[in-house]
Design a protein around this motif. Sequence first.
Motif, short mmCIF file in Angstrom:
data_model
loop_
_atom_site.label_atom_id
_atom_site.label_comp_id
_atom_site.label_asym_id
_atom_site.label_seq_id
_atom_site.Cartn_x
_atom_site.Cartn_y
_atom_site.Cartn_z
N ARG A 183 0.83 -1.21 0.00
CA ARG A 183 0.00 0.00 0.00
C ARG A 183 0.87 1.26 0.00
O ARG A 183 0.54 2.25 -0.66
CB ARG A 183 -0.95 0.00 1.20
N ASP A 184 1.98 1.21 0.72
CA ASP A 184 2.92 2.34 0.72
C ASP A 184 3.51 2.53 -0.67
O ASP A 184 3.70 3.67 -1.13
CB ASP A 184 4.03 2.12 1.74
N SER B 263 1.02 4.19 -2.89
CA SER B 263 0.91 5.61 -2.55
C SER B 263 2.07 6.43 -3.12
O SER B 263 1.88 7.53 -3.64
CB SER B 263 0.84 5.78 -1.03
N ARG B 264 3.28 5.87 -3.03
CA ARG B 264 4.45 6.59 -3.53
C ARG B 264 4.40 6.81 -5.04
O ARG B 264 5.01 7.74 -5.55
CB ARG B 264 5.73 5.83 -3.15
N GLY C 161 1.55 7.36 -6.63
CA GLY C 161 0.35 8.12 -6.96
C GLY C 161 -0.88 7.29 -7.24
O GLY C 161 -1.80 7.74 -7.91
N GLU D 226 -4.10 5.44 -5.70
CA GLU D 226 -4.95 5.45 -4.51
C GLU D 226 -5.41 4.03 -4.17
O GLU D 226 -5.64 3.23 -5.07
CB GLU D 226 -6.14 6.38 -4.72
N TYR D 227 -5.54 3.76 -2.88
CA TYR D 227 -5.98 2.45 -2.41
C TYR D 227 -7.30 2.59 -1.66
O TYR D 227 -7.45 3.48 -0.83
CB TYR D 227 -4.91 1.83 -1.47
N GLU E 162 -7.46 -2.75 5.77
CA GLU E 162 -6.05 -2.95 6.08
C GLU E 162 -5.88 -4.27 6.82
O GLU E 162 -6.81 -4.79 7.42
CB GLU E 162 -5.53 -1.79 6.93
#
Length: 262
Positions: A247-248, A251-252, A254, A256-257, A261
């Motif tokens: 997920r990180d 995000s890095r 661009g 979206e998730y 979790e």
Amino acid sequence: MPSDLGLRGRQRVRPNTAAALIDFDNWYQATPAAMIQPVLAQCLSEVTRELVSLGPYVEFVLVRLYGGWTENGTLTARASEIAAAIAVVDSFPMPLPAGDRIVHGEVVLAQGLYIAPHVDLGDTSRRRIGPPRLRINGAPLPVGCLEHLESCPAKILQKFTKTPSKSCPVESCPVTATTAFVTREQKMVDTLMACDLLDLTHDEDVVAIAIVTADSDLLPPAIHSRSLNRCKTLVMTNRPNWSQEHRDLLSRHGIEYRGPEL
């Protein structure tokens, strides 16, 4: 000489289209007791609203449902049920909650490449006689089991599935593992989704794409797609299978998730 696939069989995408690429078995298995029709309706509604939330410019939603749809050249029973549900679940045109506009769309079973639907890729469902090889999580018993080696169901099942010709542990029963079990597997589904993702990313009329899957195998094509900086990209799931690390990484880059979790 290379085959002339080109774009001769490709449908034209409407302007301001958002594409939803859905591994439907991923979504459906999270609620196995539910009927297909209400699950499909819920899935389409959630995915459409998430795509529209990415920007006010989405006018059309192209939904492609992926899975093991064909076996021996015909639709599987499950694929036929989903096709019937698509006809009943009239999600489009879909009014938005704000009431300011209506989004149109189309829902199809993805049985081939979007760029070349005329190319027959063969069956996407495989029926294999016999069980997969099972391995005990622990030795000689699973962690936490009571110490009853000979009567442990996990150990008995592990022995029974050790080889296809292994006989049933019940005395005098003639059944073998091959006779007792059958396994169904999807073929080419992830690669088909990845190819469609990259194809649609290159289309100037596509403004957003949702990848709906619990399978992190689609992480590389998702990052590849977003690196082209062509359209907004979203990953959706209703199961907590995407790790924090993944997920990180989304995000890095661009992406979206939307999902639970771990």
